[in-house]
Design a protein around this motif. Structure first.
Motif, PDB file in Angstrom:
ATOM      1  N   MET A 285      20.489   8.311  27.335  1.00  0.00           N
ATOM      2  CA  MET A 285      19.109   8.229  26.883  1.00  0.00           C
ATOM      3  C   MET A 285      18.910   7.048  25.937  1.00  0.00           C
ATOM      4  O   MET A 285      17.861   6.398  25.951  1.00  0.00           O
ATOM      5  CB  MET A 285      18.707   9.539  26.208  1.00  0.00           C
ATOM      6  N   GLU A 286      19.922   6.764  25.122  1.00  0.00           N
ATOM      7  CA  GLU A 286      19.824   5.576  24.266  1.00  0.00           C
ATOM      8  C   GLU A 286      19.812   4.309  25.114  1.00  0.00           C
ATOM      9  O   GLU A 286      19.103   3.347  24.800  1.00  0.00           O
ATOM     10  CB  GLU A 286      20.990   5.549  23.284  1.00  0.00           C
ATOM     11  N   GLY A 287      20.602   4.293  26.189  1.00  0.00           N
ATOM     12  CA  GLY A 287      20.594   3.141  27.083  1.00  0.00           C
ATOM     13  C   GLY A 287      19.246   2.954  27.765  1.00  0.00           C
ATOM     14  O   GLY A 287      18.757   1.830  27.916  1.00  0.00           O
ATOM     15  N   ILE A 288      18.637   4.064  28.207  1.00  0.00           N
ATOM     16  CA  ILE A 288      17.308   3.983  28.824  1.00  0.00           C
ATOM     17  C   ILE A 288      16.287   3.461  27.826  1.00  0.00           C
ATOM     18  O   ILE A 288      15.459   2.595  28.152  1.00  0.00           O
ATOM     19  CB  ILE A 288      16.905   5.362  29.372  1.00  0.00           C
ATOM     20  N   ALA A 289      16.343   3.973  26.602  1.00  0.00           N
ATOM     21  CA  ALA A 289      15.395   3.518  25.580  1.00  0.00           C
ATOM     22  C   ALA A 289      15.597   2.047  25.255  1.00  0.00           C
ATOM     23  O   ALA A 289      14.628   1.280  25.113  1.00  0.00           O
ATOM     24  CB  ALA A 289      15.559   4.365  24.321  1.00  0.00           C
ATOM     25  N   SER A 290      16.863   1.648  25.145  1.00  0.00           N
ATOM     26  CA  SER A 290      17.145   0.244  24.849  1.00  0.00           C
ATOM     27  C   SER A 290      16.636  -0.666  25.963  1.00  0.00           C
ATOM     28  O   SER A 290      16.075  -1.740  25.702  1.00  0.00           O
ATOM     29  CB  SER A 290      18.653   0.060  24.667  1.00  0.00           C
ATOM     30  N   ARG A 291      16.829  -0.234  27.222  1.00  0.00           N
ATOM     31  CA  ARG A 291      16.345  -1.052  28.344  1.00  0.00           C
ATOM     32  C   ARG A 291      14.828  -1.135  28.345  1.00  0.00           C
ATOM     33  O   ARG A 291      14.244  -2.194  28.601  1.00  0.00           O
ATOM     34  CB  ARG A 291      16.823  -0.437  29.667  1.00  0.00           C
ATOM     35  N   ALA A 292      14.163  -0.029  28.042  1.00  0.00           N
ATOM     36  CA  ALA A 292      12.698  -0.012  28.092  1.00  0.00           C
ATOM     37  C   ALA A 292      12.075  -0.858  26.990  1.00  0.00           C
ATOM     38  O   ALA A 292      10.934  -1.324  27.137  1.00  0.00           O
ATOM     39  CB  ALA A 292      12.200   1.426  27.988  1.00  0.00           C
ATOM     40  N   LEU A 293      12.798  -1.077  25.915  1.00  0.00           N
ATOM     41  CA  LEU A 293      12.228  -1.804  24.774  1.00  0.00           C
ATOM     42  C   LEU A 293      12.529  -3.294  24.814  1.00  0.00           C
ATOM     43  O   LEU A 293      12.105  -4.021  23.908  1.00  0.00           O
ATOM     44  CB  LEU A 293      12.763  -1.211  23.464  1.00  0.00           C
ATOM     45  N   ARG A 294      13.212  -3.757  25.843  1.00  0.00           N
ATOM     46  CA  ARG A 294      13.570  -5.180  25.892  1.00  0.00           C
ATOM     47  C   ARG A 294      12.830  -5.880  27.031  1.00  0.00           C
ATOM     48  O   ARG A 294      12.448  -5.274  28.028  1.00  0.00           O
ATOM     49  CB  ARG A 294      15.075  -5.337  26.089  1.00  0.00           C
TER      50      ARG A 294
END
Length: 561
Positions: free
Chosen positions: A528-537
């Motif tokens: 979930m942290e990876g998904i959030a990081s991808r969505a914010l870049r």
């Protein structure tokens, strides 16, 4: 192991055994001349062992490749007296310089057998002027082969013009192009990457396009269909030809000449239905999207006198080609579908025809529930599924799900077929994802099938080839069907967390994955942290739709072979 001739370490690269002869060749009085050279994907590594390969005196100087496999090859320079040998632990093979091996089952070969093999290969390739001094013969290059074809076509064209015989020029063009298709893999790559150098393949391919373009005006309808089919097969042999036809000035000139000739009124009216289908297939194989040409030939194909000659194979291939090229000619599609229904052509469809037809209709978004129902009945009642390939089954299931057409008997038959005889083990990663997505989209619960899909997905070589779309489709399918499989989800999450994988997700794929994990109540903080990081870049959220329901996932299946 050491060399049995001199007890020295094995030969590698340019090293050559110089020890006393202790092999069977000494008893026969044969002299060996082995040159270390890299021919395949690895350096030469030969052991002189037990088998003997000898060439007859009449083949003086011909270079041959002998060895036991890709990792054990050598270029043998045959002297003008009698040949030398290489011996291996495994049965030897006789091959050409490109590494395409023709295994010979007997470890001991007679002189006559080897002579026949080499002489036949030499005549088929038209090889000339082999060395006669015992030196290594430099094998021909692809660029040289194309240059020879250009010269032969030009020479025949001059004679045809002088004698007023255009058919001779047409036959020469097709004969030379077919020779390239048949023997393309027998030659090695060109010498230089400079496109202006005559020894470069791209340079010679451009010259070939220009000389063929000059001869196009001599072609009639059938000749043009044959020409396009040969060009398509040549593009399949080498991606360089496909790119050149699409991008280069010479390739565009050839395609424009072909289009202009085909669309002449007297020529287009002489096309038969099968010839037009061949042209459509060739355009799809070459990746050439020419809507003007497709529309012009489509009008001829739509005529009732031409349609009457189409078979189920022709209809399926036409729909597949239009879908491959993303050309939705509504009038042509309507006439073709009507012809297929009225003449009950579906009843004669083979497995590949069904796969091509339903995939094409789905890709083009042609909603024909009546036709799709007839096709489903034909597949189920005639037990046709057992003749499908894995790609055919996956494409068929995907097509019905993509159009939202539920055929319970067909999907049950697909589930039964894929669950038997280890058939599912032949599916590739993309095909497994398509199959799971289809059952999830149609909301058909098949626990045993999904369990087997999960087991095959978890095979290391399969899950290791999963891309972002495959991951999203499988996770979404299990979540949609409310099927929990902790080991599968853990494996897919681990695959998604591999470096660079998450950053290859599209907005829809990332949304599907996040929705699936939430639905399955998977608590994976790194994911979930990876998904959030991808969505914010990279302004990723700016490309997301306000609402992207997973059911509307327009994942495109791979085109049939």
């Amino acid at each position: 192991k050491s060399c049995p001739r001199c007890r020295s370490p094995p030969m590698v690269g340019d090293a050559m055994c110089q020890g006393p002869a202790r092999d069977p060749s000494a008893a026969l009085g044969l002299a060996g001349d082995i040159h270390g050279r890299s021919i395949g994907r690895s350096p030469v590594h030969l052991h002189v062992r037990t088998a003997l390969l000898a060439l007859a005196t009449g083949l003086g100087g011909m270079g041959v490749v002998l060895g036991a496999g890709v990792a054990s090859t050598a270029l043998i320079a045959v002297s003008h007296t009698l040949s030398a040998t290489t011996v291996t632990q495994r049965p030897p093979v006789v091959t050409l310089h490109d590494g395409s091996y023709a295994p010979l089952r007997q470890p001991w070969l007679t002189v006559e057998r080897v002579t026949q093999v080499q002489a036949r290969r030499r005549m088929a390739l038209g090889l000339t002027n082999p060395t006669t001094d015992g030196s290594i013969w430099d094998p021909p290059r692809k660029a040289d082969m194309v240059a020879n074809a250009v010269a032969a076509i030009q020479k025949t064209q001059r004679h045809a013009v002088e004698q007023g015989n255009p058919k001779a020029a047409v036959k020469a063009v097709q004969r030379q192009l077919q020779h390239l298709v048949d023997n393309w893999k027998q030659y090695i790559v060109d010498r230089t990457s400079d496109p202006s150098n005559p020894t470069n393949l791209r340079y010679q391919a451009g010259a070939l396009c220009l000389v063929v373009a000059d001869a196009v005006d001599m072609h009639q309808a059938g000749d043009l269909a044959n020409l396009m089919a040969i060009l398509a097969r040549l593009c399949s042999r080498d991606a360089k030809f496909r790119l050149m036809l699409q991008d280069s000035m010479e390739g565009q000139k050839l395609l424009q000449a072909v289009e202009a000739r085909m669309l002449r009124p007297e020529v287009v009216r002489s096309f038969s239905g099968r010839q037009i289908v061949r042209v459509f297939w060739a355009l799809a194989k070459m990746g050439v999207r020419n809507e003007g040409l497709i529309h012009g030939l489509g009008q001829q194909l739509s005529r009732s006198t031409v349609l009457v000659g189409l078979t189920a194979w022709d209809v399926a291939l036409t729909v597949w080609a239009l879908a491959k090229l993303q050309v939705a000619d509504e009038e042509l599609l309507d006439r073709i579908i009507t012809h297929a229904v009225q003449n009950r052509l579906v009843d004669t469809c083979a497995a590949q025809d069904v796969s091509n037809l339903v995939w094409g209709l789905s890709t083009l978004g042609v909603y024909e529930p009546g036709l799709m129902s007839v096709i489903a009945d034909h597949v189920v009642q005639d037990n046709l599924l057992y003749t499908f390939t894995s790609q055919g089954v996956a494409n068929t299931a995907w097509a019905y799900a993509h159009l939202g057409i539920l055929e319970p008997e067909l999907m049950a038959a697909i589930a039964e077929r894929t669950s038997k005889d280890v058939f599912l083990s032949t599916f590739k990663a993309k095909e497994l994802a398509m199959l799971a997505w289809a059952f999830g989209t149609l909301d058909i619960v098949q626990p045993e099938l999904m369990r087997q899909i999960a087991a095959h997905v978890l095979v290391p070589r399969v899950i290791g080839s999963f891309n972002a779309q495959d991951l999203a489709m499988v996770l979404w399918a299990f979540a949609k069907l409310r099927l929990t499989h902790e080991v599968l989800v853990a494996g897919l999450v681990a695959r998604a967390l591999k470096p660079g994988v998450l950053y290859s997700f599209t907005p829809r794929e990332l949304a599907m994955t996040a929705w699936a994990l939430g639905t399955l109540r998977v608590r994976s903080l790194p994911m979930m942290e990876g998904i959030a990081s991808r969505a914010l870049r990279d302004r990723f959220l700016a490309y997301c739709n306000p609402q992207a329901p997973p059911l509307a996932c327009p994942c495109l299946a791979s085109a049939p072979a």
